[in-house]
Enzyme design. Sequence first.
Site, PDB file in Angstrom:
ATOM      1  N   ASP A  23      -9.182 -26.574 -85.917  1.00  0.00           N
ATOM      2  CA  ASP A  23      -8.726 -27.821 -85.314  1.00  0.00           C
ATOM      3  C   ASP A  23      -7.526 -28.196 -86.164  1.00  0.00           C
ATOM      4  OD1 ASP A  23      -8.148 -30.529 -84.860  1.00  0.00           O
ATOM      5  OD2 ASP A  23     -10.146 -30.822 -84.029  1.00  0.00           O
ATOM      6  N   HIS A  24      -6.327 -27.928 -85.654  1.00  0.00           N
ATOM      7  CA  HIS A  24      -5.159 -27.996 -86.557  1.00  0.00           C
ATOM      8  C   HIS A  24      -4.913 -29.417 -87.066  1.00  0.00           C
ATOM      9  CE1 HIS A  24      -2.771 -29.215 -83.015  1.00  0.00           C
ATOM     10  NE2 HIS A  24      -1.844 -29.613 -83.865  1.00  0.00           N
ATOM     11  N   HIS A  41      -9.375 -33.045 -81.628  1.00  0.00           N
ATOM     12  CA  HIS A  41      -8.554 -33.796 -82.587  1.00  0.00           C
ATOM     13  C   HIS A  41      -9.004 -35.260 -82.730  1.00  0.00           C
ATOM     14  CE1 HIS A  41      -6.273 -30.241 -82.106  1.00  0.00           C
ATOM     15  NE2 HIS A  41      -5.417 -30.649 -81.205  1.00  0.00           N
TER      16      HIS A  41
HETATM   17  C1  BG6 Z   1      -2.770 -29.071 -79.112  1.00  0.00           C
HETATM   18  C2  BG6 Z   1      -2.876 -29.390 -77.646  1.00  0.00           C
HETATM   19  O1  BG6 Z   1      -4.044 -28.880 -79.658  1.00  0.00           O
HETATM   20  O2  BG6 Z   1      -2.130 -30.127 -79.780  1.00  0.00           O
HETATM   21  C3  BG6 Z   1      -1.513 -29.691 -77.058  1.00  0.00           C
HETATM   22  O3  BG6 Z   1      -3.457 -28.292 -76.945  1.00  0.00           O
HETATM   23  C4  BG6 Z   1      -0.796 -30.728 -77.878  1.00  0.00           C
HETATM   24  O4  BG6 Z   1      -1.632 -30.109 -75.698  1.00  0.00           O
HETATM   25  C5  BG6 Z   1      -0.810 -30.354 -79.351  1.00  0.00           C
HETATM   26  O5  BG6 Z   1       0.540 -30.824 -77.407  1.00  0.00           O
HETATM   27  C6  BG6 Z   1      -0.200 -31.435 -80.210  1.00  0.00           C
HETATM   28  O6  BG6 Z   1      -0.149 -31.025 -81.542  1.00  0.00           O
HETATM   29  P1  BG6 Z   1       0.759 -31.792 -82.595  1.00  0.00           P
HETATM   30  O7  BG6 Z   1       0.416 -31.176 -83.903  1.00  0.00           O
HETATM   31  O8  BG6 Z   1       2.175 -31.577 -82.166  1.00  0.00           O
HETATM   32  O9  BG6 Z   1       0.370 -33.229 -82.497  1.00  0.00           O
END
Ligand code: BG6
Length: 512
Positions: A203-204, A266
């Site tokens: 979960d980045h 997230h």
């Molecule tokens: C991803 C989603 O997990 O997170 C995308 O699948 C989204 O739809 C992205 O755009 C957003 O990541 P960040 O790090 O740019 O907020």
Amino acid sequence: MIPMSARGDNPLRDAQDRRLPRIAGPSGLVIFGVTGDLSRKKLMPAVYDLANRGLLPPGFSLVGFARRDWADEDFAQVVHDAVKEHARTPFREEVWQQLAEGFRFVPGEFSDHQAFENLKTTIQDLDKARGTGGNFAFYLSVPPKFFPTVVEQLKKHGLSEGTEDSWRRAVIEKPFGHDLASAQDLNQVVHQVFRPSDVFRIDHYLGKETVQNILALRFANTMFEPLWNRSYVDHVQITMAEDIGIGGRAGYYDGIGAARDVIQNHLLQLLALTAMEEPSSFDAKALVTEKLKVLKAVKLPRELGKHTVRGQYAHGWQGGEEVLGYLEEEGIDSGSRTDAYAAIKLEIDNRRWAGVPFYLRTGKRLGRRVTEIAVVFQRAPHSPFDTAETQELGQNALVIRVQPDEGVTIRFGSKVPGTSMEIRDVTMDFAYGESFTESSPEAYERLLLDVLLGDANLFPRHQEVEQSWRILDPIEAYWDKHGKPEQYTAGTWGPRAADEMLARDGRSWRRP
Ligand code: BG6
């Protein structure tokens, strides 16, 4: 903030960055789905950035697996272009040369036995030639329907198990399932092949500095925690707003929608970190225990029609550009009911949070890109000031600015200079860029390094994933049966129903 060019190009100095002092031992990474966007924009640049910071072992190897007729050199060229375009740190030829010597490409379909035999030989050769020591992580950057095939192939070809001296790990990209039942099925498949401690679900958001800082803010300080409860907090708003549309991702996004795409993972992780109790230590087990406890206590309001909203962006203007509506995007059925915006109200059934609503919202093509957690406090129980003089006094708030303007804001009332006792909201700000000279590593950099080190702190366990589906499933089921998403003009702050949802509670969304 010191510009990159002024940081010098001494890898040892970069490696001394106190936030990433750990260096991976002998190892390699195999990426399935290496031709995808994620791999090009995030994974390949993260590998290079780690190497550039001196955090990868000298023999580190990267193997791409995909249905392309590429030789190792073609793969290296693709990585090269991705790094040039997306890496965070400056390009240095000597770092690149050493890294690129460890690049291999294995062409094949996921169902192709010969391809997996070739993968096995490639790994054995790398062990001999580059001293990877049999330690390999397999990154599944592929749609969930392929997970079972890939992990079964890894098992069948003897790739999934390490030895006494070596490890094999699986890294799994979201979405982990489509609902609770499919997530449980997937877990079963994965756990038949890999031990739970060898499975890393990405979960980045948990790899973002500002997200990790939620724990530092709460548990390394004394001044916030006494207020962090139902006695002082009125409500919490968690916003993840994006200005982009779905781009070329129709195939992935349609049928999934905003809630499954980012609330299930997230936003519920942000909620868990904001609402959980203090863990007994900062190790993975203790963290999961507390996150899980709070996720289990999350309760849905009874009337889902009143406390959830979904929307779709309609044609509009954004940043001076005319943009398409969701239903006009390429690859989207004109009758699609997929949510590109979702807002939900949740409650947490425990002593700390009873009666405090947590409002979560996310959407594409909103006013601007911003992710924040706003803890909004109750008004002072009594005001000795004249009502006319406190008209511009709002509620106190502590806002964790996750991105893009990373930091923390505290909002409170202050006397306006002058002869009257007029009180107005002011803010006190902490900004990463001003307080620290180091630039923050990308989330994927941190998480890939953790995988190679076997550090599971920042990876949700399967029970958390299941709890998140437990929370979301009834909402999705309700949406399936009732109505359709409300259209909102691109570049605005979402459907009117979302404002009405908060207005019914006597509150309003923040306009970040
Ligand atoms: C991803 C989603 O997990 O997170 C995308 O699948 C989204 O739809 C992205 O755009 C957003 O990541 P960040 O790090 O740019 O907020």
